[in-house]
Design a protein around this motif. Sequence first.
Motif, mmCIF file in Angstrom:
data_model
loop_
_atom_site.group_PDB
_atom_site.id
_atom_site.type_symbol
_atom_site.label_atom_id
_atom_site.label_comp_id
_atom_site.label_asym_id
_atom_site.label_seq_id
_atom_site.Cartn_x
_atom_site.Cartn_y
_atom_site.Cartn_z
ATOM 1 N N GLU A 169 22.546 -45.134 -44.825
ATOM 2 C CA GLU A 169 23.677 -44.230 -45.019
ATOM 3 C C GLU A 169 24.049 -43.484 -43.750
ATOM 4 O O GLU A 169 25.174 -42.959 -43.651
ATOM 5 C CB GLU A 169 23.361 -43.215 -46.132
ATOM 6 N N HIS A 170 23.145 -43.448 -42.785
ATOM 7 C CA HIS A 170 23.442 -42.756 -41.530
ATOM 8 C C HIS A 170 24.357 -43.572 -40.624
ATOM 9 O O HIS A 170 24.865 -43.055 -39.622
ATOM 10 C CB HIS A 170 22.130 -42.492 -40.772
ATOM 11 N N HIS A 171 24.568 -44.852 -40.946
ATOM 12 C CA HIS A 171 25.389 -45.699 -40.080
ATOM 13 C C HIS A 171 26.818 -45.156 -40.061
ATOM 14 O O HIS A 171 27.349 -44.758 -41.099
ATOM 15 C CB HIS A 171 25.388 -47.141 -40.569
ATOM 16 N N PRO A 172 27.469 -45.132 -38.888
ATOM 17 C CA PRO A 172 28.813 -44.547 -38.801
ATOM 18 C C PRO A 172 29.812 -45.246 -39.717
ATOM 19 O O PRO A 172 29.812 -46.472 -39.844
ATOM 20 C CB PRO A 172 29.196 -44.756 -37.325
ATOM 21 N N LEU A 173 30.673 -44.452 -40.351
ATOM 22 C CA LEU A 173 31.764 -45.003 -41.135
ATOM 23 C C LEU A 173 32.818 -45.551 -40.177
ATOM 24 O O LEU A 173 33.079 -44.980 -39.125
ATOM 25 C CB LEU A 173 32.385 -43.931 -42.028
ATOM 26 N N ASN A 174 33.433 -46.667 -40.566
ATOM 27 C CA ASN A 174 34.398 -47.320 -39.679
ATOM 28 C C ASN A 174 35.313 -48.190 -40.547
ATOM 29 O O ASN A 174 35.083 -49.377 -40.698
ATOM 30 C CB ASN A 174 33.669 -48.160 -38.626
ATOM 31 N N PHE A 175 36.356 -47.556 -41.102
ATOM 32 C CA PHE A 175 37.177 -48.230 -42.101
ATOM 33 C C PHE A 175 38.022 -49.333 -41.467
ATOM 34 O O PHE A 175 38.707 -49.102 -40.483
ATOM 35 C CB PHE A 175 38.104 -47.236 -42.799
ATOM 36 N N HIS A 176 37.976 -50.529 -42.059
ATOM 37 C CA HIS A 176 38.788 -51.664 -41.650
ATOM 38 C C HIS A 176 39.571 -52.165 -42.854
ATOM 39 O O HIS A 176 39.048 -52.167 -43.974
ATOM 40 C CB HIS A 176 37.921 -52.816 -41.132
ATOM 41 N N THR A 177 40.783 -52.629 -42.635
ATOM 42 C CA THR A 177 41.716 -53.152 -43.625
ATOM 43 C C THR A 177 42.185 -52.013 -44.545
ATOM 44 O O THR A 177 41.485 -50.999 -44.709
ATOM 45 C CB THR A 177 41.137 -54.291 -44.493
ATOM 46 N N PRO A 178 43.353 -52.166 -45.165
ATOM 47 C CA PRO A 178 43.800 -51.125 -46.098
ATOM 48 C C PRO A 178 42.792 -50.845 -47.205
ATOM 49 O O PRO A 178 42.598 -49.687 -47.598
ATOM 50 C CB PRO A 178 45.109 -51.711 -46.650
ATOM 51 N N TYR A 179 42.132 -51.888 -47.701
ATOM 52 C CA TYR A 179 41.119 -51.674 -48.745
ATOM 53 C C TYR A 179 39.981 -50.793 -48.231
ATOM 54 O O TYR A 179 39.561 -49.851 -48.912
ATOM 55 C CB TYR A 179 40.565 -53.017 -49.216
ATOM 56 N N GLY A 180 39.475 -51.097 -47.041
ATOM 57 C CA GLY A 180 38.414 -50.269 -46.477
ATOM 58 C C GLY A 180 38.862 -48.830 -46.288
ATOM 59 O O GLY A 180 38.098 -47.888 -46.537
ATOM 60 N N CYS A 181 40.110 -48.647 -45.872
ATOM 61 C CA CYS A 181 40.629 -47.296 -45.677
ATOM 62 C C CYS A 181 40.776 -46.549 -47.000
ATOM 63 O O CYS A 181 40.408 -45.372 -47.110
ATOM 64 C CB CYS A 181 41.984 -47.352 -44.969
ATOM 65 N N SER A 182 41.315 -47.230 -48.009
ATOM 66 C CA SER A 182 41.559 -46.542 -49.283
ATOM 67 C C SER A 182 40.250 -46.204 -50.001
ATOM 68 O O SER A 182 40.080 -45.094 -50.518
ATOM 69 C CB SER A 182 42.467 -47.377 -50.181
ATOM 70 N N LYS A 183 39.317 -47.149 -50.026
ATOM 71 C CA LYS A 183 38.037 -46.852 -50.666
ATOM 72 C C LYS A 183 37.242 -45.845 -49.851
ATOM 73 O O LYS A 183 36.559 -44.978 -50.406
ATOM 74 C CB LYS A 183 37.236 -48.141 -50.846
ATOM 75 N N GLY A 184 37.334 -45.952 -48.519
ATOM 76 C CA GLY A 184 36.635 -44.996 -47.673
ATOM 77 C C GLY A 184 37.179 -43.590 -47.830
ATOM 78 O O GLY A 184 36.423 -42.613 -47.884
ATOM 79 N N ALA A 185 38.503 -43.470 -47.913
ATOM 80 C CA ALA A 185 39.103 -42.153 -48.110
ATOM 81 C C ALA A 185 38.705 -41.571 -49.458
ATOM 82 O O ALA A 185 38.377 -40.375 -49.568
ATOM 83 C CB ALA A 185 40.628 -42.257 -48.001
ATOM 84 N N ALA A 186 38.716 -42.409 -50.501
ATOM 85 C CA ALA A 186 38.309 -41.941 -51.827
ATOM 86 C C ALA A 186 36.848 -41.504 -51.818
ATOM 87 O O ALA A 186 36.482 -40.466 -52.402
ATOM 88 C CB ALA A 186 38.532 -43.046 -52.856
ATOM 89 N N ASP A 187 36.007 -42.276 -51.162
ATOM 90 C CA ASP A 187 34.584 -41.960 -50.990
ATOM 91 C C ASP A 187 34.434 -40.561 -50.393
ATOM 92 O O ASP A 187 33.679 -39.710 -50.898
ATOM 93 C CB ASP A 187 33.994 -43.048 -50.084
ATOM 94 N N GLN A 188 35.180 -40.284 -49.335
ATOM 95 C CA GLN A 188 35.073 -38.996 -48.659
ATOM 96 C C GLN A 188 35.676 -37.863 -49.480
ATOM 97 O O GLN A 188 35.180 -36.733 -49.453
ATOM 98 C CB GLN A 188 35.740 -39.078 -47.290
ATOM 99 N N TYR A 189 36.736 -38.155 -50.224
ATOM 100 C CA TYR A 189 37.302 -37.145 -51.116
ATOM 101 C C TYR A 189 36.283 -36.724 -52.173
ATOM 102 O O TYR A 189 36.139 -35.534 -52.480
ATOM 103 C CB TYR A 189 38.561 -37.681 -51.800
ATOM 104 N N VAL A 190 35.580 -37.695 -52.740
ATOM 105 C CA VAL A 190 34.584 -37.370 -53.767
ATOM 106 C C VAL A 190 33.500 -36.469 -53.185
ATOM 107 O O VAL A 190 33.128 -35.445 -53.777
ATOM 108 C CB VAL A 190 33.973 -38.659 -54.348
#
Length: 362
Positions: free
Chosen positions: A162-183
């Motif tokens: 879990e310590h590995h840096p977040l690095n969103f790729h593709t719209p799917y990665g961005c949308s799920k990553g953003a939702a992850d961070q919102y939660v």
Amino acid sequence: MSGDPGRPFLVTGGAGFIGSNIADRLAGEGHGVVIYDSLARPGTERNLAWLQDRHPGAIHPVKADIRNAGELRRAVNESQAVFHMAAQVAVTTSLDDPRDDLEINILGTFNLLEALRTKGDVPLVFASTNKVYGDLADLDFGATDEGYMPLDGDVRRFGIGEHHPLNFHTPYGCSKGAADQYVLDYARSFGVPAAVLRMSCIYGQRQMGTEDQGWVAHFLIRALEGKPITLYGDGHQVRDILDVSDAVGAYLEAWRRIDRIKGRAFNLGGGPANAVSLRMLLDHIGRLIGHSVDVSFADWRAGDQRYFVADTRAAEAALGLGPKMAWREGVAKLAAWLAGERGLRIDAPATDPPQRRQAATW
């Protein structure tokens, strides 16, 4: 744990693959379950009917879109806890329609979080993805007989933590990553009792896999039907696969321990013991069905990871998880279920050569 034990559970996307398995486990334990699902994905109506047949009176369907804030709020207000599985789940679809991907994965999750913020004490367990870590281009990989492996000894031994840096790729990665961070931020900023599970490849019964999502079941379905399979890239990509029964156990433990784990994200997958390359899996499928599989190759897909194996130690410690089903056993069970759904029979033994991990050239 928080929430009113007299109320039902809410499973968004509850007629999907993982959602229906969560709902089945909850109903089997005597709980009422609200299935909040638009039923847009093929197979969801069949899964819902299966749940209603197995658990008469316990399954309460709400056919609605996650973007419908009013309907979602009403469902939250009647629930003791929420498992948020509803999502746009395919990288390819996100590239075709990024707006729809954003609205479902980000706005839909935001609607849910706002409803939970108002309610105050209803726990949330959110289904995130390993795609939040991007293509892992910061790691170096070497070639082995079993696919790409990281050169870093700790990563090779334990997987991606879990310590590995977040690095969103593709719209799917961005949308799920953003939702992850919102939660995670709603847990931090507003005290919503919420946790995140970043999933690797989950497989198992009730998975209606397609080429774009649910690749383990997709490979099996194509093989059972005698149809060719396309591998994108060279097929030496490595994933840690996890049987859905083990994934469901993790989700329920996250809910039960939400007061201790709220505000945290955990990687959830099969771990190094269940790491398998795409080619290895196809070889195993060939042995299961008694003949080789017809395979062709195409260009790499955007954002594809050559390797992802979850470091599951944090989840195992925090959630008290036991041993996982071995991938060969789990895939054989899925093959038998898919064959039975199609009126077929598998007679070939599920045998494999001894495992080895050593340098190789392709």
